[in-house]
Design a protein around this motif. Structure first.
Motif, PDB file in Angstrom:
ATOM      1  N   THR A  24       0.847  -1.189   0.000  1.00 52.00           N
ATOM      2  CA  THR A  24       0.000   0.000   0.000  1.00 52.00           C
ATOM      3  C   THR A  24       0.880   1.234   0.000  1.00 52.00           C
ATOM      4  N   THR A  41      -3.998   6.535  -3.813  1.00 48.24           N
ATOM      5  CA  THR A  41      -3.746   5.308  -3.060  1.00 48.24           C
ATOM      6  C   THR A  41      -3.460   4.198  -4.056  1.00 48.24           C
ATOM      7  N   TYR A  92      -8.675   5.079   1.746  1.00 49.52           N
ATOM      8  CA  TYR A  92      -8.465   3.639   1.895  1.00 49.52           C
ATOM      9  C   TYR A  92      -9.791   2.918   2.135  1.00 49.52           C
ATOM     10  N   ARG A  96     -11.548   0.060  -0.216  1.00 50.44           N
ATOM     11  CA  ARG A  96     -12.015  -1.258   0.223  1.00 50.44           C
ATOM     12  C   ARG A  96     -13.305  -1.618  -0.509  1.00 50.44           C
TER      13      ARG A  96
END
Length: 130
Positions: A24, A41, A92, A96
């Protein structure tokens, strides 16, 4: 938000192997003219030291002019580490959901991104010279 990369190479993924690594990375940039902070990200899914899925989600946050003024001193905008952690956490968390939706009906449909302790990942404030 903008999903700028989702590049699976399913032939490199072994569904019988439960071990999946995830790299990540968070990158921030700031558009001074518009007061927009971008958090890019990047997630890379790896198995047996071989990447099999690379993805990037760009998340945009508008910072109010008054807040920018409060964060500015001596021609430098300082975005505190805590605020960067909050933005990265939102990005983040959104990622997901994106990964979940993209993985439906694939061998990765049960994959859950682990929680991250972003205060251990993001080490310092962001300083932007005006």
């Amino acid at each position: 938000m903008d999903l700028t990369q989702f590049s699976p190479e399913w032939e490199k993924f072994d569904s019988s192997n439960d071990s999946v690594g995830i790299e990540t990375n968070f990158n921030f940039s700031f558009n001074k003219a518009e007061g927009i902070l971008k958090c890019a990200t990047n997630l890379t899914f790896i198995q047996e030291n071989q990447p099999f899925l690379k993805s990037e989600l760009q998340t945009f946050f508008e910072i109010a002019k008054k807040s920018i003024e409060e964060l500015t001193s001596e021609n430098v905008i300082t975005i505190p580490k805590g605020l960067l952690c909050q933005f990265a956490s939102l990005a983040y968390g959104s990622f997901r959901g994106v990964i979940h939706m993209k993985a439906i009906n694939t061998d990765l449909s049960n994959l859950i991104l682990p929680p991250l302790y972003l205060d251990e990942v993001i080490k310092s404030d962001m300083k932007i010279q005006l």
